[in-house]
Design a protein around this motif. Structure first.
Motif, short mmCIF file in Angstrom:
data_model
loop_
_atom_site.label_atom_id
_atom_site.label_comp_id
_atom_site.label_asym_id
_atom_site.label_seq_id
_atom_site.Cartn_x
_atom_site.Cartn_y
_atom_site.Cartn_z
N LEU A 117 0.51 -1.55 -0.04
CA LEU A 117 -0.26 0.18 0.27
C LEU A 117 0.83 1.11 -0.15
N GLY A 118 1.88 1.00 0.46
CA GLY A 118 2.87 2.62 0.76
C GLY A 118 3.27 2.92 -0.70
N GLN A 119 4.02 1.59 -1.44
CA GLN A 119 4.98 1.18 -2.45
C GLN A 119 3.10 1.62 -3.53
N LEU A 120 2.29 1.75 -3.60
CA LEU A 120 0.77 2.22 -4.42
C LEU A 120 1.01 3.53 -4.41
N ALA A 160 -0.72 1.56 -15.88
CA ALA A 160 0.19 1.13 -15.80
C ALA A 160 1.80 1.83 -15.57
N THR A 161 1.70 2.79 -15.02
CA THR A 161 2.52 3.78 -13.89
C THR A 161 3.04 2.77 -12.44
N MET A 162 1.78 2.45 -12.39
CA MET A 162 1.76 2.55 -11.17
C MET A 162 2.34 0.51 -10.96
N VAL A 163 1.67 -0.09 -11.68
CA VAL A 163 2.08 -1.64 -12.20
C VAL A 163 3.75 -1.53 -12.07
N TRP A 164 4.83 -0.63 -12.79
CA TRP A 164 5.57 -0.51 -13.42
C TRP A 164 6.91 -0.08 -12.11
#
Length: 367
Positions: A117-120, A160-164
């Motif tokens: 969650l922090g990374q997202l 796309a940016t989050m997944v990457w």
């Protein structure tokens, strides 16, 4: 002294300063970690046999940050557009936030969900600040009324940016299982992104890649087998996010059939390893975060390779992939020869395994 009109000089200085500072700071971090008892305890999944300080990421962060700051003070950013200048600091800020998340895990053993969650959340913020995959440039100048560049809708750009960003960060983190492995692979990938970025006239991404490559090299001075310090999750999160963001700021900013392929090629080994591990865990009914020994480096060790040979083999594969990416972007014979030479090195490392095993068997019986 000014570097305003020499991007190559700025990149070289950034690389050199990051290398030297990281190499100097890491031993200090190690001494402090030993003094405070901040060590990683061995267990059945790990290769080390004695407690090791796992705060080496602090040295990487300091070397990376100070190198960029010095380049900025000396005018190395002067040629950049203001928007590109801002992207460098946004990337640094995001990488520092990812480092804090990983450092908190090193110190307090956070559960997987809060870390994710922090990374997202950090990825959302840097996306809002402009580090984003924003468009798809169609190859060959698309015919008809369709424009040559399609802007992604915000929701798709964000996804796309989050997944990457999150995907590559965790791929590097999961690769950090042997001495020098994550730092070496990240350094090779950073050099590849450095070359690709300058080839595509993206000096902002080139400066970031130069700082990252230098930090990795300086850290390897103390982390290659036998390691004296580990980078910890803080270091691997920092490296993973930085690599992902650099590829967005530079080669993948506008997605084309070539520019998207380049960072994917360079980073394909850790991404493929992470994907295979997740699929294997899910197929057995486990969580994607379930700890096991199915990573690529674990599999190579089970074939009889030593730690050093396993790490060198993965280095060689990463270098070969980076060489192929450089061939695609430059179409120059020197990079093709580099790719062929690396392929030969891989063959030598693999073909000599059985001979080394035969040499080890008598000594094993003597023991």
């Amino acid at each position: 002294m000014t570097l305003a009109y020499s991007p190559n000089a700025a990149a070289l200085l950034t690389f050199a300063v990051a290398t030297v500072l990281t190499a100097l700071v890491v031993p200090i971090v190690r001494r402090l970690g030993l003094h405070w008892g901040l060590t990683d305890t061995p267990d059945s999944r790990k290769q080390h046999t004695k407690p090791m300080v796992r705060l080496g990421g602090i040295g990487i962060v300091i070397g990376f940050s100070l190198a960029l700051s010095l380049t900025w003070i000396l005018g190395g950013f002067a040629q950049l557009e203001p928007s590109k200048d801002a992207l460098i600091w946004t990337t640094l800020g995001g990488a520092l936030c990812f480092f804090v998340i990983g450092l908190a895990d090193d110190l307090f053993a956070l559960p997987p969900l809060p870390r994710l969650l922090g990374q997202l959340l950090v990825s959302l913020v840097v996306w809002q600040e402009g580090v984003r995959i924003g468009s798809i440039e169609l190859p060959f100048g698309w015919m008809g009324s369709v424009p040559s560049a399609l802007q992604l809708p915000d929701w798709l750009s964000l996804l796309a940016t989050m997944v990457w960003l999150v995907g590559i960060t965790n791929a590097i983190n999961w690769l950090d299982g042997l001495d020098g492995l994550a730092a070496g692979v990240s350094g090779i990938a950073a050099v590849g992104l450095l070359s690709v970025s300058f080839s595509l006239h993206q000096p902002a991404a080139g400066l970031l890649a130069a700082a990252l490559a230098g930090s990795c090299l300086g850290f390897l001075r103390h982390n290659f087998n036998p390691a004296r310090i580990f980078m910890g999750d803080g270091g691997s999160y920092f490296l993973g996010f930085a690599l992902a963001a650099i590829s967005i700021v530079g080669p993948a900013k506008g997605l084309t059939s070539v520019s998207l392929l380049l960072p994917l090629l360079i980073l394909s080994l850790p991404l493929a390893d992470m994907s295979a591990v997740i699929m294997g865990r899910l197929s057995e009914g486990h969580s994607p975060f379930y700890p096991d020994r199915r990573h690529l480096h674990h599999r190579l060790l089970r074939t009889g390779l030593s730690q050093r040979r396993t790490v060198l083999l993965i280095y060689a594969f990463t270098q070969w992939l980076a060489s192929v990416a450089l061939v695609l972007v430059n179409a120059e014979m020197r990079f093709l020869w580099l790719a062929l030479a690396t392929a030969l090195l891989i063959w030598v490392l693999v073909s000599t395994r059985r001979e080394l095993q035969r040499q080890d068997r008598p000594s094993a019986r003597l023991r």
